[in-house]
Design a protein around this motif. Structure first.
Motif, mmCIF file in Angstrom:
data_model
loop_
_atom_site.group_PDB
_atom_site.id
_atom_site.type_symbol
_atom_site.label_atom_id
_atom_site.label_comp_id
_atom_site.label_asym_id
_atom_site.label_seq_id
_atom_site.Cartn_x
_atom_site.Cartn_y
_atom_site.Cartn_z
ATOM 1 N N UNK A 188 -2.242 -5.337 -5.578
ATOM 2 C CA UNK A 188 -3.036 -3.908 -4.892
ATOM 3 C C UNK A 188 -2.121 -3.636 -4.153
ATOM 4 N N UNK A 189 -1.720 -2.229 -3.994
ATOM 5 C CA UNK A 189 -1.158 -1.681 -2.542
ATOM 6 C C UNK A 189 -0.204 -2.257 -1.956
ATOM 7 N N UNK A 190 0.840 -2.954 -2.533
ATOM 8 C CA UNK A 190 2.363 -3.584 -1.811
ATOM 9 C C UNK A 190 2.284 -5.081 -2.605
ATOM 10 N N UNK A 191 0.943 -5.621 -2.910
ATOM 11 C CA UNK A 191 0.571 -7.084 -2.731
ATOM 12 C C UNK A 191 1.035 -8.096 -3.498
ATOM 13 N N UNK A 192 1.854 -8.782 -3.852
ATOM 14 C CA UNK A 192 1.366 -9.939 -5.040
ATOM 15 C C UNK A 192 2.295 -8.632 -6.015
ATOM 16 N N UNK A 193 2.280 -8.480 -7.339
ATOM 17 C CA UNK A 193 3.173 -8.520 -7.997
ATOM 18 C C UNK A 193 2.575 -6.729 -8.080
ATOM 19 N N UNK A 194 2.810 -6.192 -7.225
ATOM 20 C CA UNK A 194 2.196 -4.731 -7.311
ATOM 21 C C UNK A 194 2.740 -4.572 -5.589
ATOM 22 N N UNK A 195 4.932 -4.555 -6.010
ATOM 23 C CA UNK A 195 5.312 -4.314 -4.637
ATOM 24 C C UNK A 195 5.549 -2.807 -4.477
ATOM 25 N N UNK A 196 5.837 -2.147 -3.467
ATOM 26 C CA UNK A 196 6.248 -0.775 -2.650
ATOM 27 C C UNK A 196 7.571 -0.666 -4.521
ATOM 28 N N UNK A 197 8.194 0.573 -3.491
ATOM 29 C CA UNK A 197 9.410 0.685 -4.031
ATOM 30 C C UNK A 197 10.181 0.612 -3.017
ATOM 31 N N UNK A 198 9.611 1.006 -1.777
ATOM 32 C CA UNK A 198 10.392 0.999 -0.741
ATOM 33 C C UNK A 198 9.612 -0.010 0.276
ATOM 34 N N UNK A 199 10.611 -0.196 0.690
ATOM 35 C CA UNK A 199 10.374 -1.509 1.775
ATOM 36 C C UNK A 199 9.258 -0.962 2.586
ATOM 37 N N UNK A 200 9.432 0.035 3.616
ATOM 38 C CA UNK A 200 8.563 0.755 4.794
ATOM 39 C C UNK A 200 7.916 2.009 3.876
ATOM 40 N N UNK A 201 6.938 1.619 3.201
ATOM 41 C CA UNK A 201 5.890 2.908 2.120
ATOM 42 C C UNK A 201 5.268 3.736 3.392
ATOM 43 N N UNK A 202 5.209 4.980 2.994
ATOM 44 C CA UNK A 202 4.630 6.125 3.971
ATOM 45 C C UNK A 202 3.324 5.998 3.657
ATOM 46 N N UNK A 203 3.176 5.571 5.122
ATOM 47 C CA UNK A 203 1.525 5.586 5.748
ATOM 48 C C UNK A 203 0.371 5.849 4.224
#
Length: 362
Positions: A115-130
């Motif tokens: 979840x939340x940008x970790x492992x196999x669930x990455x965010x589209x942006x390298x700096x996601x909005x808070x």
């Protein structure tokens, strides 16, 4: 498409060390590409959450393994236990707990998500909005994923609903406080928050989370990057996991090095930033488990907050252990082995209470 067609997409299963239990990994994009879930649904999920993909592992009990009827086991399950990790973690930090739950109650299927940008669930942006990576946003993503997979009982069902038990640690423990109870039918959902990093009343730790988040970001934008990876990573991991197992420590170190620094910084900073308001509720079927030596979640501030939110003593338990109170190492075996059993007992008891309450509802 049948409701459980996606289950049969697994290419290989993994035999867990817990006897008779197997698991398999999945990801939304691969299921959509195979035509097993709606591509539009996945696109909507990614648009709403700012995630590029979402990955999870499913654990099946012995009965399903013997017949190799995994989709049938999903359809006939009394409920699902959904495990959600904390900051800089993955589904792997739960080790054998999901498998042990399935072994203890063969009518349950467990899912452990990244979840939340970790492992196999990455965010589209390298700096996601808070606002896309704080605990409230994490809850939105989990809810959307559950609906996308069709885990909940049909809206036409009135009795014997499938019970969804959400188990969150640290960052995801805080996430569980943002579930909108009005979106769930009575007795349909239960929650166990383990060492929840909900720092509303803990000004000291809030400042630490925000400062460290800024520090990670500053290091990633300067020539301090080498120091960040070689010196800061081990220090944070050691502080975060303390007496957890070697496997959990190794997974945290791996993820710290593999995750974009902007994601590490924003998700850590988000836990210390002023959180979205958590309102008092009835907190139906909600249990909280705390460790007495937790350096990241203070017991006294958390108990004060829980009192303010309307929790009662029968919903709380403090055990001897640290932030990873359920992970067993040689150092922590005397305390954490029992705590792991307590976690499993709490999960099973929450499920049973929901089922019993359904039976007694006129």
């Amino acid at each position: 498409m049948g409701n459980w067609d996606w289950v049969n997409e697994q290419k290989t299963t993994r035999q867990e060390t817990t006897e008779g239990v197997v698991s398999a990994s999945y990801a939304l994009n691969s299921l959509a590409q195979a035509g097993l879930i709606s591509q539009q649904g996945v696109d909507d999920f990614c648009d709403q959450t700012s995630l590029m993909d979402f990955a999870w592992r499913v654990f099946w009990p012995k009965e399903a393994v013997e017949k190799e009827r995994y989709a049938e086991a999903m359809a006939q399950a009394q409920g699902y236990v959904v495990f959600l990790h904390g900051w800089d973690g993955s589904e792997a930090i739960w080790e054998q707990i999901p498998a042990l739950v399935c072994a203890a109650n063969p009518r349950l299927v467990a899912l452990a998500a990244d979840v939340n940008g970790f492992g196999g669930s990455p965010f589209a942006d390298e700096v996601p909005a808070i606002e896309k990576c704080d605990p409230a946003a994490n809850m939105v993503a989990i809810q959307h994923w559950i609906d996308l997979l069709g885990l909940r009982s049909s809206t036409r069902a009135t009795r014997r609903l499938r019970v969804i038990t959400l188990v969150g640690h640290s960052m995801s423990g805080a996430t569980l406080f943002y579930l909108n109870e009005s979106n769930w039918r009575e007795h349909e959902v239960a929650r166990l928050a383990i060492a929840p990093a909900l720092l509303v009343n803990d000004s000291l730790r809030k400042s630490f989370y925000k400062a460290l988040g800024v520090g990670i970001w500053a290091g990633s934008t300067s020539d301090m990057l080498g120091w960040l990876k070689t010196r800061l990573a081990p220090s944070i991991v050691e502080m975060l996991i303390g007496e957890a197992s070697r496997a959990v420590k190794a997974e945290h170190k791996r993820l710290f090095n593999a995750t974009p620094n902007g994601v590490l910084a924003q998700t850590f900073f988000a836990m210390g930033a002023v959180p979205r308001q958590v309102k008092p509720h009835h907190w139906r079927r909600f249990r909280v488990l705390l460790g007495h030596k937790d350096r990241l979640v203070g017991v006294k501030p958390m108990l004060d907050l829980l009192e303010e939110l309307g929790f009662t003593s029968d919903q709380l338990r403090v055990v001897l252990g640290d932030h990873y109170l359920f992970s067993v190492s040689n150092q922590s075996r005397r305390l954490h082995l029992l705590n792991r059993e307590i976690v499993i007992e709490e999960i099973l008891a929450l499920h049973t209470r929901c089922r019993q309450s359904m039976s007694s509802t006129p």
